[in-house]
Design a protein around this motif. Structure first.
Motif, PDB file in Angstrom:
ATOM      1  N   PHE A 145      11.501  14.267 -11.239  1.00 27.30           N
ATOM      2  CA  PHE A 145      11.379  13.761  -9.869  1.00 27.30           C
ATOM      3  C   PHE A 145      10.148  12.868  -9.730  1.00 27.30           C
ATOM      4  CE2 PHE A 145       9.858  14.766  -5.397  1.00 27.30           C
ATOM      5  CZ  PHE A 145      10.682  13.822  -4.787  1.00 27.30           C
ATOM      6  N   GLY A 146       9.009  13.328 -10.253  1.00 31.42           N
ATOM      7  CA  GLY A 146       7.782  12.541 -10.168  1.00 31.42           C
ATOM      8  C   GLY A 146       7.859  11.260 -10.963  1.00 31.42           C
ATOM      9  N   ALA A 147       8.475  11.318 -12.166  1.00 30.43           N
ATOM     10  CA  ALA A 147       8.570  10.121 -13.007  1.00 30.43           C
ATOM     11  C   ALA A 147       9.475   9.068 -12.373  1.00 30.43           C
ATOM     12  CB  ALA A 147       9.084  10.504 -14.391  1.00 30.43           C
ATOM     13  N   TRP A 148      10.635   9.486 -11.883  1.00 30.98           N
ATOM     14  CA  TRP A 148      11.518   8.527 -11.213  1.00 30.98           C
ATOM     15  C   TRP A 148      10.857   7.944  -9.965  1.00 30.98           C
ATOM     16  CZ3 TRP A 148      15.147   5.805 -13.094  1.00 30.98           C
ATOM     17  CH2 TRP A 148      16.003   6.277 -14.084  1.00 30.98           C
ATOM     18  N   THR A 149      10.141   8.782  -9.230  1.00 29.86           N
ATOM     19  CA  THR A 149       9.419   8.302  -8.048  1.00 29.86           C
ATOM     20  C   THR A 149       8.422   7.220  -8.424  1.00 29.86           C
ATOM     21  OG1 THR A 149       9.642  10.422  -6.891  1.00 29.86           O
ATOM     22  CG2 THR A 149       7.846   8.976  -6.188  1.00 29.86           C
TER      23      THR A 149
ATOM     24  N   ALA B 132       1.008   3.054 -15.891  1.00 32.27           N
ATOM     25  CA  ALA B 132       1.478   4.321 -15.318  1.00 32.27           C
ATOM     26  C   ALA B 132       2.998   4.365 -15.269  1.00 32.27           C
ATOM     27  CB  ALA B 132       0.887   4.517 -13.925  1.00 32.27           C
ATOM     28  N   ALA B 133       3.615   3.250 -14.873  1.00 31.02           N
ATOM     29  CA  ALA B 133       5.080   3.194 -14.825  1.00 31.02           C
ATOM     30  C   ALA B 133       5.675   3.299 -16.228  1.00 31.02           C
ATOM     31  CB  ALA B 133       5.533   1.905 -14.146  1.00 31.02           C
ATOM     32  N   LEU B 134       5.026   2.681 -17.210  1.00 29.26           N
ATOM     33  CA  LEU B 134       5.507   2.744 -18.589  1.00 29.26           C
ATOM     34  C   LEU B 134       5.465   4.174 -19.119  1.00 29.26           C
ATOM     35  CD1 LEU B 134       6.430   1.312 -21.190  1.00 29.26           C
ATOM     36  CD2 LEU B 134       4.004   0.966 -21.735  1.00 29.26           C
TER      37      LEU B 134
ATOM     38  N   THR C 141       0.830  -1.209   0.000  1.00 27.96           N
ATOM     39  CA  THR C 141       0.000   0.000   0.000  1.00 27.96           C
ATOM     40  C   THR C 141       0.857   1.249   0.000  1.00 27.96           C
ATOM     41  OG1 THR C 141      -1.725  -1.196   1.218  1.00 27.96           O
ATOM     42  CG2 THR C 141      -1.844   1.210   1.224  1.00 27.96           C
ATOM     43  N   LEU C 142       1.950   1.227   0.747  1.00 28.61           N
ATOM     44  CA  LEU C 142       2.838   2.384   0.840  1.00 28.61           C
ATOM     45  C   LEU C 142       3.444   2.720  -0.518  1.00 28.61           C
ATOM     46  CD1 LEU C 142       3.771   4.189   3.198  1.00 28.61           C
ATOM     47  CD2 LEU C 142       5.827   2.801   3.344  1.00 28.61           C
ATOM     48  N   PHE C 143       3.969   1.726  -1.209  1.00 30.31           N
ATOM     49  CA  PHE C 143       4.559   1.973  -2.524  1.00 30.31           C
ATOM     50  C   PHE C 143       3.500   2.425  -3.532  1.00 30.31           C
ATOM     51  CE2 PHE C 143       8.175  -0.795  -1.105  1.00 30.31           C
ATOM     52  CZ  PHE C 143       9.178   0.140  -1.327  1.00 30.31           C
ATOM     53  N   ALA C 144       2.304   1.851  -3.450  1.00 29.35           N
ATOM     54  CA  ALA C 144       1.224   2.273  -4.348  1.00 29.35           C
ATOM     55  C   ALA C 144       0.861   3.736  -4.118  1.00 29.35           C
ATOM     56  CB  ALA C 144      -0.001   1.387  -4.154  1.00 29.35           C
ATOM     57  N   SER C 145       0.891   4.174  -2.869  1.00 28.94           N
ATOM     58  CA  SER C 145       0.594   5.568  -2.537  1.00 28.94           C
ATOM     59  C   SER C 145       1.654   6.505  -3.099  1.00 28.94           C
ATOM     60  CB  SER C 145       0.512   5.729  -1.016  1.00 28.94           C
ATOM     61  OG  SER C 145      -0.492   4.903  -0.463  1.00 28.94           O
ATOM     62  N   ILE C 146       2.905   6.102  -3.009  1.00 27.85           N
ATOM     63  CA  ILE C 146       3.998   6.921  -3.537  1.00 27.85           C
ATOM     64  C   ILE C 146       3.899   7.012  -5.061  1.00 27.85           C
ATOM     65  CG2 ILE C 146       6.507   7.096  -3.726  1.00 27.85           C
ATOM     66  CD1 ILE C 146       6.651   5.685  -0.982  1.00 27.85           C
ATOM     67  N   MET C 147       3.483   5.922  -5.701  1.00 28.34           N
ATOM     68  CA  MET C 147       3.250   5.951  -7.155  1.00 28.34           C
ATOM     69  C   MET C 147       2.245   7.027  -7.521  1.00 28.34           C
ATOM     70  SD  MET C 147       2.990   2.157  -8.863  1.00 28.34           S
ATOM     71  CE  MET C 147       2.633   2.883 -10.468  1.00 28.34           C
TER      72      MET C 147
ATOM     73  N   PHE D   7       6.856   1.679  -8.414  1.00 26.86           N
ATOM     74  CA  PHE D   7       6.247   0.547  -9.108  1.00 26.86           C
ATOM     75  C   PHE D   7       7.040  -0.737  -8.883  1.00 26.86           C
ATOM     76  CE2 PHE D   7       5.995  -2.130 -12.968  1.00 26.86           C
ATOM     77  CZ  PHE D   7       4.670  -2.511 -12.858  1.00 26.86           C
ATOM     78  N   LEU D   8       8.362  -0.632  -8.895  1.00 26.17           N
ATOM     79  CA  LEU D   8       9.183  -1.803  -8.599  1.00 26.17           C
ATOM     80  C   LEU D   8       8.899  -2.307  -7.185  1.00 26.17           C
ATOM     81  CD1 LEU D   8      12.596  -0.672 -10.153  1.00 26.17           C
ATOM     82  CD2 LEU D   8      10.915  -2.241 -11.134  1.00 26.17           C
ATOM     83  N   GLY D   9       8.745  -1.372  -6.241  1.00 24.08           N
ATOM     84  CA  GLY D   9       8.390  -1.766  -4.877  1.00 24.08           C
ATOM     85  C   GLY D   9       7.024  -2.417  -4.806  1.00 24.08           C
ATOM     86  N   VAL D  10       6.068  -1.886  -5.584  1.00 27.48           N
ATOM     87  CA  VAL D  10       4.724  -2.481  -5.636  1.00 27.48           C
ATOM     88  C   VAL D  10       4.794  -3.917  -6.130  1.00 27.48           C
ATOM     89  CG1 VAL D  10       2.509  -2.403  -6.838  1.00 27.48           C
ATOM     90  CG2 VAL D  10       3.460  -0.323  -5.859  1.00 27.48           C
ATOM     91  N   GLY D  11       5.593  -4.155  -7.169  1.00 33.38           N
ATOM     92  CA  GLY D  11       5.701  -5.500  -7.722  1.00 33.38           C
ATOM     93  C   GLY D  11       6.310  -6.493  -6.751  1.00 33.38           C
ATOM     94  N   LEU D  12       7.396  -6.102  -6.101  1.00 37.67           N
ATOM     95  CA  LEU D  12       8.074  -7.003  -5.165  1.00 37.67           C
ATOM     96  C   LEU D  12       7.190  -7.307  -3.955  1.00 37.67           C
ATOM     97  CD1 LEU D  12      11.683  -5.500  -5.269  1.00 37.67           C
ATOM     98  CD2 LEU D  12      10.920  -7.659  -6.285  1.00 37.67           C
ATOM     99  N   THR D  13       6.590  -6.274  -3.385  1.00 36.49           N
ATOM    100  CA  THR D  13       5.738  -6.488  -2.203  1.00 36.49           C
ATOM    101  C   THR D  13       4.444  -7.193  -2.585  1.00 36.49           C
ATOM    102  OG1 THR D  13       4.817  -4.252  -2.481  1.00 36.49           O
ATOM    103  CG2 THR D  13       6.691  -4.508  -0.985  1.00 36.49           C
ATOM    104  N   GLY D  14       3.961  -6.946  -3.813  1.00 37.51           N
ATOM    105  CA  GLY D  14       2.757  -7.644  -4.268  1.00 37.51           C
ATOM    106  C   GLY D  14       2.975  -9.135  -4.381  1.00 37.51           C
TER     107      GLY D  14
END
Length: 483
Positions: A225-229, A358-360, A190-196, A234-241
């Motif tokens: 800054f926003g795009a890199w974030t 969104a990440a793409l 949830t945290l990584f999704a929020s940062i996305m 998104f990578l964090g979302v994938g790993l934690t997912g």
């Protein structure tokens, strides 16, 4: 018509709509508070005024969103007593503990430091003041964790005993509730999704101004800054997912089976993941699908030769386990333990697909804006309209989480139909549902207009008592102005 006035159906619709509406504001609050803290920290360390201006711009957006989230969150909790009194009576001793901790500890901590941050610009030293926004973010994180711990109890009840005399579940270990494996994996996801979401909002604001050639220096910084974030999150979302998926398979195997519309137990290559599937109207038989072999096994077990239980086998297991002699709370009236398969199947895929899209977009945006070249307007429009996509991914993710748990309101302990308030007529729920929908719709319009107005105004002008390079100390009296 009878179903239209059915109290259970209406209560579920009302809770679902108000929960999703409240969750629109939650991820932006969590993610934006972190990004604003980073921007202000960079200003404190470099002294460059553009970072202060960006802090003030996105800080204003954060505060507007935070205020709306507080209002909708308070209303959200009232529903447990209004429409779900049986549920509250049965598990309130456990479920209420993390909710109380969220309100009495995390929210007050968060609100205190928001006040210090808003009114402390001209009263606190820079290095002390920047700590207040970091503490705000910490408060939002703790608040999210306590709420997720309460939700995790509904997914995987732990830390309780059943008091047979009083007919209710009672708290035995608060540590087990707070350290529920579902909460431990759901929280970083949830945290990584929020940062996305916060990162993409920054990209959209920057794109709007860059399309018009406004605040070019500040907005190019914001865009990258926003795009890199977004990409890193998104990578964090994938790993934690992936971790959350394995825990979900262990604690709620029916949810994973429904996510793949897997009716028969499969192993190895047969435990495949379908990108697209077309089946019979009842969903019980597949007609055509596009599949990736072994992937479902990996998502469920972390190995390519694992086994994933199917819906039919799990239905038989649950009937034996939960429809015995003492089954008043644990056996659905129709004996069906299968969630709505098409909802869980497509929600799971939309969640993944929207986040990846969104990440793409951010990755492509970083590539095509690496040079100061003029770009066609449609490029900026794509970036702007990508803003709500991570939010939609989070919303369908929660639809999957909650609908996939059905028919349980607390897995293995109480079905949803047993948790509804027995004395509330359907017409009363319908009236409150209509009122909530109208009021929330009005608030949504106000929220959107306030945020878009702040975004279009851009970063405010700030008088600096420094050199021509935009470095130095800001005029303290100007900074004292409340947002």
């Amino acid at each position: 018509m009878n179903e239209f006035f059915d109290a259970l159906t209406l209560a579920r619709w009302q809770f679902g709509l108000t929960t999703l509406y409240h969750f629109i504001f939650v991820p932006l609050t969590i993610g934006m508070s972190l990004l604003v803290a980073i921007l202000q920290t960079v200003w404190v360390r470099t002294g460059k005024v553009k970072y202060l201006r960006l802090t003030r711009l996105f800080g204003k957006i954060f505060l507007i969103n935070f205020a709306m989230g507080v209002v909708t969150g308070i209303v959200q909790e009232f529903q447990f007593g209004m429409n779900w009194s049986n549920y509250s009576r049965f598990v309130g001793d456990i479920f209420g503990a993390p909710l109380a901790m969220e309100g009495l500890i995390a929210f007050f901590f968060e609100a205190t430091f928001i006040g210090l941050w808003i009114f402390g610009w001209d009263k606190l030293p820079k290095k002390v003041h920047v700590l207040t926004i970091w503490f705000v973010w910490i408060g939002t994180v703790f608040s999210a964790y306590f709420i997720l711990a309460a939700n995790a109890f509904m997914q995987n009840p732990d830390g309780f005993t059943i008091n047979e005399e009083r007919g209710r579940a009672e708290l035995e270990s608060i540590g087990s509730v707070l350290l529920n494996p579902v909460a431990l994996t759901q929280f970083p996801h949830t945290l990584f999704a929020s940062i996305m979401f916060a990162g993409v909002v920054m990209v959209a604001v920057a794109a709007w101004h860059l399309q018009r050639g406004q605040f070019v220096d500040e907005m190019r910084t914001t865009l990258r800054f926003g795009a890199w974030t977004n990409i890193i999150a998104f990578l964090g979302v994938g790993l934690t997912g992936h971790e959350l998926g394995m825990v979900m398979t262990q604690t709620q195997p029916m949810k994973m089976a429904a996510a793949e519309a897997l009716y028969n137990t499969a192993s190895g290559a047969d435990a495949s993941f379908s990108i697209f599937s077309w089946g019979t109207p009842d969903g019980a038989h597949e007609i055509f699908s596009i599949r990736i072999p072994y992937l479902l096994s990996f998502l469920s077990n972390g190995t390519f030769d694992g086994s994933v239980e199917g819906i039919r086998d799990l239905q038989a297991e649950y009937e034996l386990a939960f429809c015995g002699a003492d089954s008043a709370l644990t056996c659905p009236s129709d004996g069906n333990f299968v969630p709505i398969v098409w909802v869980t199947y497509w929600a799971f895929r939309w969640m993944i697909g929207l986040g990846a899209f969104a990440a793409l977009v951010s990755a492509v945006g970083l590539w095509i804006t690496r040079k100061n070249a003029d770009l066609p307007k449609w490029v900026w429009k794509v970036a702007i309209w990508t803003a709500p996509i991570p939010m939609l991914a989070s919303l369908v993710g929660w639809i999957f989480t909650e609908m996939g748990r059905q028919p349980w309101i607390v897995f293995g302990l109480m079905t949803t139909e047993q948790g509804v308030s027995p004395g509330v007529p359907g017409w009363a729920v319908l009236v409150s549902l209509i009122v909530f929908t109208l009021v929330y719709g009005g608030l949504a319009v106000v929220e959107f207009k306030l945020i878009t107005k702040a975004a279009k105004e851009g970063p405010p002008e700030i008088e600096m008592n420094g050199d021509a390079d935009g470095e130095g100390e800001p005029d303290q009296q100007k900074l004292a102005t409340v947002y």
